[in-house]
Design a protein around this motif. Structure first.
Motif, PDB file in Angstrom:
ATOM      1  N   VAL A   7     -38.714  43.412  -8.297  1.00 47.57           N
ATOM      2  CA  VAL A   7     -40.080  43.923  -8.223  1.00 47.57           C
ATOM      3  C   VAL A   7     -40.982  42.857  -8.840  1.00 47.57           C
ATOM      4  O   VAL A   7     -40.890  42.586 -10.032  1.00 47.57           O
ATOM      5  N   THR A   8     -41.821  42.238  -8.024  1.00 41.88           N
ATOM      6  CA  THR A   8     -42.581  41.095  -8.508  1.00 41.88           C
ATOM      7  C   THR A   8     -43.980  41.496  -8.962  1.00 41.88           C
ATOM      8  O   THR A   8     -44.711  42.185  -8.262  1.00 41.88           O
ATOM      9  N   GLY A   9     -44.333  40.998 -10.147  1.00 44.83           N
ATOM     10  CA  GLY A   9     -45.701  41.076 -10.630  1.00 44.83           C
ATOM     11  C   GLY A   9     -46.505  39.922 -10.060  1.00 44.83           C
ATOM     12  O   GLY A   9     -45.964  39.024  -9.402  1.00 44.83           O
ATOM     13  N   PRO A  10     -47.812  39.894 -10.316  1.00 43.08           N
ATOM     14  CA  PRO A  10     -48.673  38.897  -9.675  1.00 43.08           C
ATOM     15  C   PRO A  10     -48.552  37.510 -10.296  1.00 43.08           C
ATOM     16  O   PRO A  10     -48.374  37.372 -11.506  1.00 43.08           O
ATOM     17  N   LEU A  11     -48.623  36.500  -9.444  1.00 45.31           N
ATOM     18  CA  LEU A  11     -48.684  35.119  -9.916  1.00 45.31           C
ATOM     19  C   LEU A  11     -49.970  34.478  -9.405  1.00 45.31           C
ATOM     20  O   LEU A  11     -50.626  34.997  -8.506  1.00 45.31           O
ATOM     21  N   GLN A  12     -50.323  33.358 -10.019  1.00 43.69           N
ATOM     22  CA  GLN A  12     -51.518  32.620  -9.616  1.00 43.69           C
ATOM     23  C   GLN A  12     -51.060  31.451  -8.750  1.00 43.69           C
ATOM     24  O   GLN A  12     -50.632  30.425  -9.245  1.00 43.69           O
ATOM     25  N   LYS A  13     -51.147  31.650  -7.440  1.00 44.47           N
ATOM     26  CA  LYS A  13     -50.619  30.657  -6.504  1.00 44.47           C
ATOM     27  C   LYS A  13     -51.241  29.285  -6.738  1.00 44.47           C
ATOM     28  O   LYS A  13     -50.554  28.255  -6.672  1.00 44.47           O
ATOM     29  N   SER A  14     -52.537  29.246  -7.004  1.00 43.51           N
ATOM     30  CA  SER A  14     -53.215  27.963  -7.182  1.00 43.51           C
ATOM     31  C   SER A  14     -52.655  27.192  -8.370  1.00 43.51           C
ATOM     32  O   SER A  14     -52.601  25.955  -8.348  1.00 43.51           O
ATOM     33  N   ALA A  15     -52.223  27.906  -9.412  1.00 42.40           N
ATOM     34  CA  ALA A  15     -51.679  27.231 -10.589  1.00 42.40           C
ATOM     35  C   ALA A  15     -50.357  26.537 -10.261  1.00 42.40           C
ATOM     36  O   ALA A  15     -50.090  25.426 -10.736  1.00 42.40           O
ATOM     37  N   LEU A  16     -49.524  27.173  -9.438  1.00 42.60           N
ATOM     38  CA  LEU A  16     -48.259  26.544  -9.055  1.00 42.60           C
ATOM     39  C   LEU A  16     -48.499  25.358  -8.146  1.00 42.60           C
ATOM     40  O   LEU A  16     -47.807  24.332  -8.239  1.00 42.60           O
ATOM     41  N   ILE A  17     -49.488  25.484  -7.261  1.00 40.66           N
ATOM     42  CA  ILE A  17     -49.818  24.362  -6.378  1.00 40.66           C
ATOM     43  C   ILE A  17     -50.344  23.187  -7.191  1.00 40.66           C
ATOM     44  O   ILE A  17     -49.918  22.034  -7.001  1.00 40.66           O
ATOM     45  N   ASP A  18     -51.251  23.461  -8.124  1.00 41.26           N
ATOM     46  CA  ASP A  18     -51.815  22.400  -8.963  1.00 41.26           C
ATOM     47  C   ASP A  18     -50.758  21.752  -9.848  1.00 41.26           C
ATOM     48  O   ASP A  18     -50.884  20.581 -10.218  1.00 41.26           O
ATOM     49  N   ALA A  19     -49.712  22.517 -10.181  1.00 41.04           N
ATOM     50  CA  ALA A  19     -48.619  21.972 -10.994  1.00 41.04           C
ATOM     51  C   ALA A  19     -47.574  21.259 -10.145  1.00 41.04           C
ATOM     52  O   ALA A  19     -46.552  20.801 -10.663  1.00 41.04           O
ATOM     53  N   ASP A  20     -47.824  21.177  -8.842  1.00 41.16           N
ATOM     54  CA  ASP A  20     -46.938  20.495  -7.906  1.00 41.16           C
ATOM     55  C   ASP A  20     -45.563  21.162  -7.802  1.00 41.16           C
ATOM     56  O   ASP A  20     -44.553  20.493  -7.595  1.00 41.16           O
ATOM     57  N   ILE A  21     -45.554  22.495  -7.955  1.00 47.89           N
ATOM     58  CA  ILE A  21     -44.325  23.258  -7.726  1.00 47.89           C
ATOM     59  C   ILE A  21     -44.104  23.356  -6.217  1.00 47.89           C
ATOM     60  O   ILE A  21     -45.002  23.748  -5.471  1.00 47.89           O
ATOM     61  N   LYS A  22     -42.912  22.988  -5.777  1.00 48.93           N
ATOM     62  CA  LYS A  22     -42.611  22.955  -4.346  1.00 48.93           C
ATOM     63  C   LYS A  22     -41.642  24.074  -3.956  1.00 48.93           C
ATOM     64  O   LYS A  22     -40.869  24.567  -4.779  1.00 48.93           O
TER      65      LYS A  22
END
Length: 368
Positions: A146-161
C-alpha cells in the motif's frame, strides 16, 4: 487447506510512507493512534525513517492531532538491497507486548526531515522503500503493498532512474519494470465504481495513436485476469467506453471503434466474456448501466477518472493491475503544506488498506 489459509491470511500489509517531508507518516500515525490499523486482521508493516517517524509523532502530538503516541517495533534493514527473508523475519521473532503496535522497517534518510521541505538528498531513501516493498511482495513475505504519496519531481531531480535507465515516472512504472511486466493497468476504485484505463498520463493529442488493437486487448485481458484472481469474480461484467463522442456515431465522428476497439471486444465476447462493445461514455456512466457492471474500461485518463472521483474523491483507491502481487495506493499527493500540522485526512489510506486486505483474502479464495 484451512490451516494454510489461516497462516497466509496473517501475512502483513506493507505501507510505504513515501516522501518524508509530506503527509505519508502523518496518515499512518493518525490511523495507528485511532487503533484503525487493527481493523484488517493482519500485521501492519511500515517503511520510514525511525527518527523522522518519532519526530513527526511528537509534532502531531504538539498540535493536538494525536492524543497519545502510537506504538511501533523498529526493525533495522541491512545496507545492501538483497533482503534475506529468514534473517529479516528473525528480527520480528520477539513478541510485541501491545497488539496495537505496527512494525517499522527503518530506512534512514541522509539527514533530518523538515515538514514541507523537499530535499533531493532524501530521494534515495524514497526509492529504497519501493525496492524493499517490491522484494517483500515478490517473495510473498507480505500480502500486499500500500503506497503512500511520493514527490515525483524530487526523484527526477535526484536523477533516480527506473530499471531500464529512463527517468523515474512513478510507482506504477517502477513496480512494472521491477516485476518484468510488459504492461500493467491503472485502475481507480471506490464504492461507486471501478475504472481501468487503456492509456494513462498522455496528452490528449497523443491518445488516438495509443489506442491500438494490441493495447486494448492487453488491457482487457489484464482486467479480466485480476478481477478473477484478486477480486474473486470469476465472470466479471465489464463495460467499455468508446474513444469518440457517441462511440463514433457509426463512423461519422471517428472510426476507431469500428476499426480497432470493437473487433477486439467481439473476440472476447465470442470467447464467452461478459463484456460490452464500445459504448458512449456519457451513456455508460449512468446508474442504469453501472448497476450491472463490475468494472469500466475507459480509453483515456480524463474520460473515466473525473466521473469516478466525483462519486468519492478522498475515498478512492488507486491500484495497479497486472503485477504478480497486490499494490494499492492513496489517491492524493504529498500535501507538503499539511505535513506535521494535523490537518491531513487518512481516509484514502484506510480505504487503500481495506481494499488491499480484501483483495488478499479473495486472492486466497480464488487460488484454492
Amino acid at each position: 487447506m484451512q490451516d494454510v489459509q489461516d497462516i497466509q491470511k496473517k501475512l502483513p500489509l506493507l505501507i510505504t510512507t513515501g516522501e518524508p517531508a509530506g503527509i505519508g507518516m502523518d496518515i499512518v500515525l493518525m490511523l495507528a493512534a485511532e487503533d484503525k490499523l487493527q481493523d484488517f486482521g493482519r500485521p501492519i508493516w511500515v517503511t520510514a525513517d525511525s527518527s523522522a517517524m518519532q519526530q513527526r509523532a511528537d509534532e502531531l502530538m504538539t498540535v493536538g492531532a494525536l492524543k497519545n503516541c502510537p506504538i511501533w517495533q523498529t526493525v533495522e534493514l541491512s545496507d545492501n538491497n538483497n533482503i534475506e527473508v529468514n534473517d529479516f523475519l528473525n528480527q520480528l521473532s520477539s513478541q510485541v507486548s501491545d497488539d496495537r503496535a505496527f512494525v517499522l522497517l527503518d530506512i534512514p534518510c541522509a539527514s533530518s526531515v523538515v515538514c514541507g521541505q523537499i530535499d533531493i538528498n532524501k530521494s534515495a531513501m524514497v526509492a529504497k522503500q519501493l525496492e524493499v516493498a517490491h522484494q517483500l511482495a515478490s517473495n510473498q513475505t507480505v500480502a500486499a503493498i500500500v503506497t503512500g504519496p511520493l514527490q515525483k519531481s524530487a526523484l527526477i531531480d535526484a536523477d533516480i532512474k527506473l530499471l531500464d535507465g529512463t527517468m523515474f515516472s512513478g510507482h506504477t512504472e517502477f513496480f512494472m519494470q521491477q516485476s518484468g511486466c510488459e504492461k500493467v493497468v491503472m485502475m481507480l476504485a471506490n464504492e461507486a465504481m471501478k475504472v481501468a484505463l487503456v492509456t494513462t498520463h498522455l496528452a490528449l493529442k497523443d491518445v488516438p495513436a495509443a489506442i491500438t488493437a494490441d493495447n486494448v486487448r492487453k488491457t482487457v485481458q489484464i482486467v479480466i485476469d485480476d478481477m478473477r484472481e484478486k477480486f474473486g469474480l470469476m465472470q466479471p461484467r465489464i463495460l467499455v467506453c468508446g474513444l469518440n463522442p457517441h462511440a463514433g456515431e457509426g463512423g461519422h465522428l471517428g472510426v476507431e471503434e469500428i476499426e480497432i476497439i470493437n473487433p477486439v471486444l467481439q473476440a472476447f465476447i465470442d470467447a464467452g466474456v461478459n463484456i460490452s462493445e464500445a459504448m458512449p461514455a456519457d451513456t455508460l456512466f449512468t446508474p442504469r448501466h453501472l448497476a450491472n457492471c463490475d468494472a469500466v474500461i475507459a480509453m483515456y485518463h480524463d474520460q473515466g477518472l473525473p466521473v469516478l472521483k466525483s462519486h468519492g474523491f478522498g475515498d478512492t483507491v488507486n491500484l495497479t493491475l497486472g503485477l504478480p502481487y497486490i499494490r494499492t495506493s492513496v489517491d492524493h499527493g504529498t500535501a507538503l503544506d499539511l505535513a506535521g500540522r494535523g490537518n491531513a485526512s487518512a481516509t484514502s489510506l484506510y480505504q487503500a488498506l481495506n481494499m488491499a486486505n480484501e483483495m488478499a483474502d479473495k486472492s486466497l479464495t480464488s487460488s484454492t
